[in-house]
Design an enzyme around this catalytic site. Structure first.
Site, PDB file in Angstrom:
ATOM      1  N   SER A   1      74.892 -44.616  96.568  1.00 30.59           N
ATOM      2  CA  SER A   1      75.809 -45.749  96.720  1.00 30.59           C
ATOM      3  C   SER A   1      77.021 -45.670  95.805  1.00 30.59           C
ATOM      4  O   SER A   1      78.020 -46.343  96.058  1.00 30.59           O
ATOM      5  CB  SER A   1      75.068 -47.067  96.470  1.00 30.59           C
ATOM      6  OG  SER A   1      74.502 -47.089  95.173  1.00 30.59           O
TER       7      SER A   1
ATOM      8  N   HIS B   1      77.080 -50.962  90.072  1.00 36.15           N
ATOM      9  CA  HIS B   1      78.190 -50.043  90.346  1.00 36.15           C
ATOM     10  C   HIS B   1      79.446 -50.378  89.542  1.00 36.15           C
ATOM     11  O   HIS B   1      79.711 -51.548  89.273  1.00 36.15           O
ATOM     12  CB  HIS B   1      78.531 -50.073  91.843  1.00 36.15           C
ATOM     13  CG  HIS B   1      77.344 -49.855  92.720  1.00 36.15           C
ATOM     14  ND1 HIS B   1      76.639 -50.899  93.302  1.00 36.15           N
ATOM     15  CD2 HIS B   1      76.719 -48.722  93.100  1.00 36.15           C
ATOM     16  CE1 HIS B   1      75.633 -50.396  94.014  1.00 36.15           C
ATOM     17  NE2 HIS B   1      75.658 -49.078  93.905  1.00 36.15           N
TER      18      HIS B   1
ATOM     19  N   ASP C   1      79.344 -54.862  90.227  1.00 30.33           N
ATOM     20  CA  ASP C   1      78.170 -55.657  90.569  1.00 30.33           C
ATOM     21  C   ASP C   1      77.026 -55.264  89.635  1.00 30.33           C
ATOM     22  O   ASP C   1      77.258 -54.766  88.543  1.00 30.33           O
ATOM     23  CB  ASP C   1      77.806 -55.496  92.052  1.00 30.33           C
ATOM     24  CG  ASP C   1      77.449 -54.055  92.435  1.00 30.33           C
ATOM     25  OD1 ASP C   1      77.247 -53.220  91.529  1.00 30.33           O
ATOM     26  OD2 ASP C   1      77.370 -53.761  93.641  1.00 30.33           O
TER      27      ASP C   1
END
Length: 440
Positions: free
Chosen positions: A122, A407, A404
């Site tokens: 991600s 990340h 967040d």
């Protein structure tokens, strides 16, 4: 930049980036002046008319063949690409300022490499999970709030690290595999998938994801596509000159070893688990080498004990040294693996990015004012629940290290991308990405 979310339109961007992810190297043939439909003008005689028409058709056929040759072949390995030139760009003197408003729409320049192929999780996924039955998705606001076009599946407010690296290399933004399979893949493909790991079982709590082995399988499909389009010889030459960026391993800890419903923590100690991961990693990278890859950029793991999700587990909001020590053997093993590859794989060049060191040192130097909480999230350190759909994020995104619970912000991604591209051996070993790209 300081406007409070939501904006009047969810697609207003704070950066004028490239308006298209994948601009074609040439305009469509029907748009080229010399290929417009011929007009039959009144002629002196039928013979003269036929002669003129035949000459024109022959001329068009030759130019059309040349255009096809350029589009179908030369443009995989040569060509000038870049932004649309309308970027607002700052002066580049401050990383926070650059991420907040500059560095987009760079002037057109010659690409340093034919393409970049990206594998990971991600941290660099740009939309491959969007259509999966997965809980790991970021195709909703406020993700992409600072990205031209809004949410794309990037787990950031804007650019990821590989977006910045692509821009520095003179490439367009690399499209996700799910969007590139039926399009032009000659500038590269991003295969990264949120929740993916080195181990196939990693990330199963999120259901759908594309593990590293499957990402390599998708690259095989791209190879077949390129070979069918360009031929085996030109494809092999181009692949050998392209950059292969790989950033794997975070989920093998966060969404495997550290998860209570996984058995791995009871089966292996920290060093044993790192050995298991890098043994598998070595096999996977060898597979890419055997498929023709020669220029590798391998990203190490960051300071995972200090991400908001881990900070939130401490009542005092402190970093977990246990987690930081847990991942240290993995980074050490990866460095040893890279040294071994460079010594023993003919023609291969591997570069290692020390992400952990960048986080510890550069984020302090760059002057980020908020280092211990997410810009978008809920609970302690904005890390107990990650960014929810249409949640209002912080205003000063350029001052936050974390977007967040897991990340980085675009500001940090841009910083790391530039350091990886042209930094010294403090952070990139043994050579940086620019030096790697310029090797013949």
């Amino acid at each position: 930049y300081k406007q409070t979310f939501p904006y009047p339109s969810p697609f207003i961007s704070l950066h004028k980036q490239q308006s298209r992810l994948f601009p074609p190297p040439f305009p469509p043939l029907s748009h080229q002046p010399f290929l417009l439909p011929l007009s039959l003008q009144p002629c002196v005689s039928p013979i003269m008319a036929l002669t003129k028409l035949t000459t024109k058709l022959l001329f068009v056929a030759i130019l059309g063949l040349l255009a096809f040759t350029q589009v179908g072949h030369a443009q995989f390995f040569n060509g000038t690409v870049g932004g649309d030139g309308d970027g607002e760009g700052g002066d580049g003197g401050d990383y926070g300022e650059v991420a907040a408003g500059g560095g987009r729409g760079a002037p057109t320049k010659e690409a340093l490499v034919p393409a970049m192929f990206i594998f990971g999780d991600s941290l660099i996924d740009n939309g491959n999970n969007n259509n999966l039955a997965s809980l790991a998705k970021a195709n909703y606001l406020p993700y992409g709030i600072d990205f031209n076009g809004g949410p794309t599946g990037r787990f950031s407010n804007g650019y990821t690290m590989v977006d910045e690296i692509a821009e520095q290399l003179g490439l367009p933004l690399i499209p996700p595999y799910t969007e590139a399979t039926n399009g032009d893949v000659t500038r590269g493909v991003n295969y990264a998938s949120a929740a993916a790991g080195i181990l196939d079982d990693t990330g199963r709590n999120f259901v759908g994801r594309i593990p590293f082995d499957q990402q390599i399988g998708n690259f095989r499909n791209t190879l077949d596509q390129l070979t069918g389009k360009l031929g085996a010889v030109e494809t092999a030459q181009g692949i050998g000159r392209s950059i292969f960026f790989v950033g794997m391993g975070s989920n093998d800890y966060l969404n495997n070893y550290l998860m209570p419903n996984y058995p791995t923590r009871g089966q292996y100690n920290g060093q044993q688990y790192a050995d298991l991961l890098v043994h598998q990693y070595t096999r996977q990278l060898n597979t890419l080498y055997n498929l023709g890859a020669r220029k590798f950029v391998i990203a190490g793991l960051g300071v995972m004990g200090c991400i908001p999700s881990i900070l939130a587990q401490s009542p005092a909001g402190l970093c977990s040294e246990e987690v930081n020590k847990l991942v240290t053997p993995f980074n050490q093993n990866v460095k040893a693996m890279i040294n071994n590859f460079n010594a023993n794989l003919p023609g291969a060049r591997f570069t290692y990015i020390d992400i952990a060191k960048m986080f510890r040192e550069e984020c302090c130097i760059a002057g980020f004012s908020v280092v211990n909480r997410g810009c978008c999230g809920i609970g302690r350190n904005a890390g107990q629940i990650t960014c929810l759909p249409f949640q209002t994020p912080c205003n000063e995104r350029g001052q936050y290290v974390f977007w967040d619970a897991f990340h980085p912000t675009e500001a940090v991604n841009v910083l790391m991308g530039r350091k990886a591209f042209n930094g010294d051996t403090t952070y990139v070993y043994p050579i940086n990405i620019e030096q790697l790209a310029r090797i013949g």
